[in-house]
Write an enzyme that holds these catalytic residues in place. Structure first.
Site, PDB file in Angstrom:
ATOM      1  N   ASP A 132       1.368  -0.792   0.499  1.00 41.06           N
ATOM      2  CA  ASP A 132       1.812   0.561   0.833  1.00 41.06           C
ATOM      3  C   ASP A 132       1.318   0.992   2.217  1.00 41.06           C
ATOM      4  O   ASP A 132       0.698   2.027   2.370  1.00 41.06           O
ATOM      5  CB  ASP A 132       1.290   1.517  -0.262  1.00 41.06           C
ATOM      6  CG  ASP A 132       1.764   2.943  -0.069  1.00 41.06           C
ATOM      7  OD1 ASP A 132       2.905   3.135   0.359  1.00 41.06           O
ATOM      8  OD2 ASP A 132       0.974   3.867  -0.346  1.00 41.06           O
ATOM      9  N   GLU A 134      -6.677  -3.792  -5.533  1.00 45.65           N
ATOM     10  CA  GLU A 134      -5.713  -3.669  -6.626  1.00 45.65           C
ATOM     11  C   GLU A 134      -4.959  -4.953  -6.931  1.00 45.65           C
ATOM     12  O   GLU A 134      -3.733  -4.962  -6.978  1.00 45.65           O
ATOM     13  CB  GLU A 134      -4.719  -2.542  -6.332  1.00 45.65           C
ATOM     14  CG  GLU A 134      -5.369  -1.178  -6.288  1.00 45.65           C
ATOM     15  CD  GLU A 134      -4.355  -0.045  -6.277  1.00 45.65           C
ATOM     16  OE1 GLU A 134      -3.178  -0.301  -5.988  1.00 45.65           O
ATOM     17  OE2 GLU A 134      -4.755   1.092  -6.558  1.00 45.65           O
ATOM     18  N   TYR A 190      -5.430   7.682 -10.211  1.00 48.09           N
ATOM     19  CA  TYR A 190      -4.525   8.782  -9.862  1.00 48.09           C
ATOM     20  C   TYR A 190      -4.062   9.531 -11.109  1.00 48.09           C
ATOM     21  O   TYR A 190      -2.883   9.834 -11.251  1.00 48.09           O
ATOM     22  CB  TYR A 190      -3.332   8.232  -9.080  1.00 48.09           C
ATOM     23  CG  TYR A 190      -3.698   7.700  -7.702  1.00 48.09           C
ATOM     24  CD1 TYR A 190      -3.743   8.550  -6.603  1.00 48.09           C
ATOM     25  CD2 TYR A 190      -4.002   6.353  -7.499  1.00 48.09           C
ATOM     26  CE1 TYR A 190      -4.083   8.080  -5.338  1.00 48.09           C
ATOM     27  CE2 TYR A 190      -4.346   5.870  -6.241  1.00 48.09           C
ATOM     28  CZ  TYR A 190      -4.381   6.738  -5.170  1.00 48.09           C
ATOM     29  OH  TYR A 190      -4.716   6.271  -3.922  1.00 48.09           O
ATOM     30  N   GLU A 238     -10.339   5.269  -4.478  1.00 51.10           N
ATOM     31  CA  GLU A 238      -9.106   6.020  -4.187  1.00 51.10           C
ATOM     32  C   GLU A 238      -8.884   7.063  -5.259  1.00 51.10           C
ATOM     33  O   GLU A 238      -9.067   6.796  -6.447  1.00 51.10           O
ATOM     34  CB  GLU A 238      -7.868   5.104  -4.160  1.00 51.10           C
ATOM     35  CG  GLU A 238      -7.775   4.215  -2.947  1.00 51.10           C
ATOM     36  CD  GLU A 238      -6.479   3.401  -2.910  1.00 51.10           C
ATOM     37  OE1 GLU A 238      -5.470   3.850  -3.475  1.00 51.10           O
ATOM     38  OE2 GLU A 238      -6.518   2.313  -2.314  1.00 51.10           O
TER      39      GLU A 238
HETATM   40  C1  BDP Z   1      -3.039   2.467  -4.168  1.00 48.59           C
HETATM   41  C2  BDP Z   1      -3.131   1.523  -2.997  1.00 48.59           C
HETATM   42  C3  BDP Z   1      -2.935   2.194  -1.652  1.00 48.59           C
HETATM   43  C4  BDP Z   1      -1.819   3.212  -1.746  1.00 48.59           C
HETATM   44  C5  BDP Z   1      -2.219   4.258  -2.757  1.00 48.59           C
HETATM   45  C6  BDP Z   1      -1.174   5.367  -2.902  1.00 48.59           C
HETATM   46  O1  BDP Z   1      -4.344   0.827  -3.004  1.00 48.59           O
HETATM   47  O2  BDP Z   1      -2.676   1.234  -0.672  1.00 48.59           O
HETATM   48  O3  BDP Z   1      -1.522   3.778  -0.497  1.00 48.59           O
HETATM   49  O4  BDP Z   1      -2.358   3.649  -4.011  1.00 48.59           O
HETATM   50  O5  BDP Z   1      -0.301   5.220  -3.747  1.00 48.59           O
HETATM   51  O6  BDP Z   1      -2.290   1.854  -5.138  1.00 48.59           O
HETATM   52  O7  BDP Z   1      -1.222   6.329  -2.158  1.00 48.59           O
END
Ligand code: BDP
Length: 631
Positions: free
Chosen positions: A166, A418, A474, A512
């Site tokens: 991404d 990931e 997330y 993240e």
């Molecule tokens: C994670 C990835 C990252 C993405 C992020 C996203 O590690 O590279 O940019 O999610 O979705 O899966 O913002």
């Protein structure tokens, strides 16, 4: 034989000329340049700055999206007084692969777009004359490279990059190019490890050279020599050592010399910081004191120059990170330019250094590359391509640790981002990598990899190799977002209770978490993409973090908005950093402990972006897009 990833330095025995500037540039879609003699004369070229990505400099889409071979050309002057030295060209990085020609003769090949390489050209160059330097680069993606992706061919015959990751597949000569004159017998590498003592510190060092002559090592505090030793291995004893610390970096000058009688054959200088970093009783200890990691996942990404090193942007980013009170960042998803680590050394930032092992997930591959989710979870480490991938992975890991092992800022290695890590081939793939990192690093820094949302405590086969666990989570964005936030919190707790059972005393951090934002969008009650929703998401997420004592760090995604491949998930890039940080006292708590206020991300630039539907609208009724992608 003379492999060396030491940062280029001018000293009494070494000379440097920077070759950055405006070069010539040409696409080579038919890959005919080598046969057609382009290494001697590049036809129909345009001017092109180095360092920079070429992509965002053009105004036509075909050039920005160009995928295939492309050439750079410049010329350099070799002073007559350099004869008798080794003449070496040094590239900070060329993305993703490069063949180097001098005066039409091929002198080096390199694969891997984020680490340095060099070419010895002593027998090729003409002294007191200009010499032609040509670089044939290529930005195609494949499943055996880091980062992973594929290359598709459009109906009109043009190739197009289809990343499994991404971020935008920026390409070009991304970091500085140096012409170096080095002594024939020279220092190739050095390493240090630190011990704090009652009276100061001891630095165990090793130096490797390519010759037989004796070595001395000295440590200076400004102009004062504070320690010295001789031999290729030894110990520097530093009384009353001033330690390197967060936002209070203290750097010493290390001077390594090779002697032949009274003559100095080679001299190499570097700046080092005395500090220890370890994990004990579930805590990160910097110089013996607990530290809670606060900061960001980042990208090398800026308007116009793409991924090219831009020192004003580097400076600005560090000022913003200091202002918000961050103490740490991860070099997601690849090793950054060396100049960024030098700045972190000087500013007292902690770095989790990541090798470009990203895109190793078949379900994302299916979706991102072909824009079609098929909902299947397959293995990535059970393919015919896996042995070649592992070989390249080990090579990149070796170069990253060799290059970065002496930075006081680097506290940990991230070996993958990931990856698919629930299928049978996971352990066989992970084990040699984790062992390699341990063997190569003289400081034995902790190793980790970031764990994808669908890899859970009981299904992740990779987590047992990690010295600390890093989660990308997330809840409330890709899963159970919007009005389902309360369920997201419950699901998050449920997962965390599971991690509590498998950590066995290891710390866990979040590498993240975050939401995308439509800049300027406000809505009460909130909707996803609004500033209000991001606040609610962060409050919920931080409350979950604070509930668990084993959570020892939080790196929000992302420090700044960044460019990605276009598609239905992204509005002109990933926008997880589009709120100002005005109300962010939480991150200012830079030392130990958890709790208090957390931060929001920083906006480097405000952009007008069009309205778009929330991601889940694209999914079949009742099913989140994330479920389609990753389950
Ligand atoms: C994670 C990835 C990252 C993405 C992020 C996203 O590690 O590279 O940019 O999610 O979705 O899966 O913002």
């Amino acid at each position: 034989m003379n492999r060396s990833l030491l940062y280029p330095r001018a000293t009494t025995t070494r000379r440097l000329i920077g070759l950055d500037g405006m070069w010539r540039f040409s696409f080579d879609p038919e890959s005919k340049g080598v046969e057609a003699g382009w290494a001697l004369d590049l036809p129909s070229s345009v001017s092109m700055p180095v360092p920079a990505s070429f992509c965002d400099l053009f105004t036509d889409k075909a050039s920005r999206e160009y995928c295939g071979d492309f050439w750079y050309e410049t010329s350099f002057f070799v002073p007559a007084e350099w004869s008798g030295w080794d003449i070496v060209l040094r590239f900070g990085s060329v993305t993703h692969r490069a063949r180097i020609f001098v005066n039409g003769v091929e002198v080096a090949q390199h694969e891997g777009g984020f680490l340095p390489f060099d070419a010895t050209v002593t027998n090729i160059v003409r002294y007191n004359q200009f010499n032609k330097l040509s670089v044939l680069a290529n930005n195609e993606l494949s499943e055996t490279m880091l980062p992973a992706g594929t290359t598709r061919t459009l109906a009109d015959g043009r190739k197009i990059a289809a990343p499994y990751f991404d971020f935008y597949n920026y390409a070009g000569i991304h970091r500085p190019v140096w012409l170096m004159a080095l002594p024939k017998e020279r220092v190739l590498d050095y390493s240090t490890r630190y011990r704090l003592t009652e009276t100061g510190a001891e630095i165990d060092y090793t130096v490797s050279t390519n010759g037989p002559h004796p070595v001395t090592v000295e440590l200076y505090d400004g102009t004062t020599r504070v320690a010295e030793s001789s031999g290729t291995t030894g110990t520097l004893v530093v009384k009353n050592a001033k330690l390197w610390n967060i936002h209070a970096a203290y750097l010493y000058d290390l001077v390594i010399r090779i002697h032949e009688g009274s003559a100095v054959v080679d001299e190499y200088l570097d700046r080092i910081g005395i500090r220890t970093f370890e994990i004990r009783h579930g805590r990160f200890l910097l110089n013996g004191s607990p530290v809670y990691l606060r900061g960001f996942g980042r990208h090398e990404d800026a308007d116009i120059r793409g991924r090219g090193l831009d020192l004003p942007t580097v400076k600005r980013d560090f000022e913003l990170m200091k202002w918000i009170g961050a103490n740490c960042f991860r070099t997601s998803h690849y090793p950054y330019a060396e100049e960024i680590y030098q700045m972190a050394d000087e500013e007292g930032f902690l770095i989790i250094d990541e090798v470009p092992a990203v895109g190793f997930l078949q379900s994302t591959a299916n979706f991102l590359a072909a824009n079609q989710g098929n909902g299947r979870q397959q293995g990535f480490f059970e393919k015919e391509t896996t042995p070649a991938l592992l070989k390249n992975h080990k090579a990149a890991l070796t170069d990253m640790i060799d290059r970065d092992k002496n930075h006081p800022s680097v506290i940990a290695w991230s070996l993958l981002n990931e990856p698919q890590c629930t299928s049978a081939g996971t352990e066989e793939y992970f084990k040699p990598l984790f062992e390699l990192a341990r063997r190569l690093d003289p400081q034995k820094r902790p190793r980790t990899y970031t764990v994808l949302m669908t890899s859970l405590p009981d299904t992740s086969k990779g987590q047992r190799f990690a010295d600390f666990v890093s989660l990308n989570r997330y809840y409330g964005w890709y899963v159970l977002g919007g009005a389902g936030l309360a369920d997201a919190e419950a699901a998050f707790h449920h997962e965390m209770d599971g991690w509590a059972k498998v950590l066995h005393g290891r710390p866990l951090i979040f590498t993240e978490y975050g939401t995308d934002n439509l800049s300027g969008a406000h809505k009460l009650p909130s909707v996803m993409w609004s500033a209000e929703y991001q606040n609610e998401y962060l409050e919920m997420t931080h409350a979950v973090f604070d509930h668990y004592d084993f959570v020892q760090g939080e790196l929000v995604w992302n420090f700044a908005d960044f460019q990605t491949t276009e598609g239905i998930l992204r509005v002109d890039g990933n926008k997880k950093a589009s709120l100002p940080a005005s109300a962010s006292p939480r991150m200012r708590r830079t030392s130990s402990g958890s709790g208090g206020q957390r931060c929001r991300s920083i906006s480097r630039s405000e952009k007008m972006i069009p309205k778009t539907a929330a991601p889940c609208r694209f999914a079949p009724a009742g099913r989140c897009l994330f479920d389609m992608l990753f389950t």
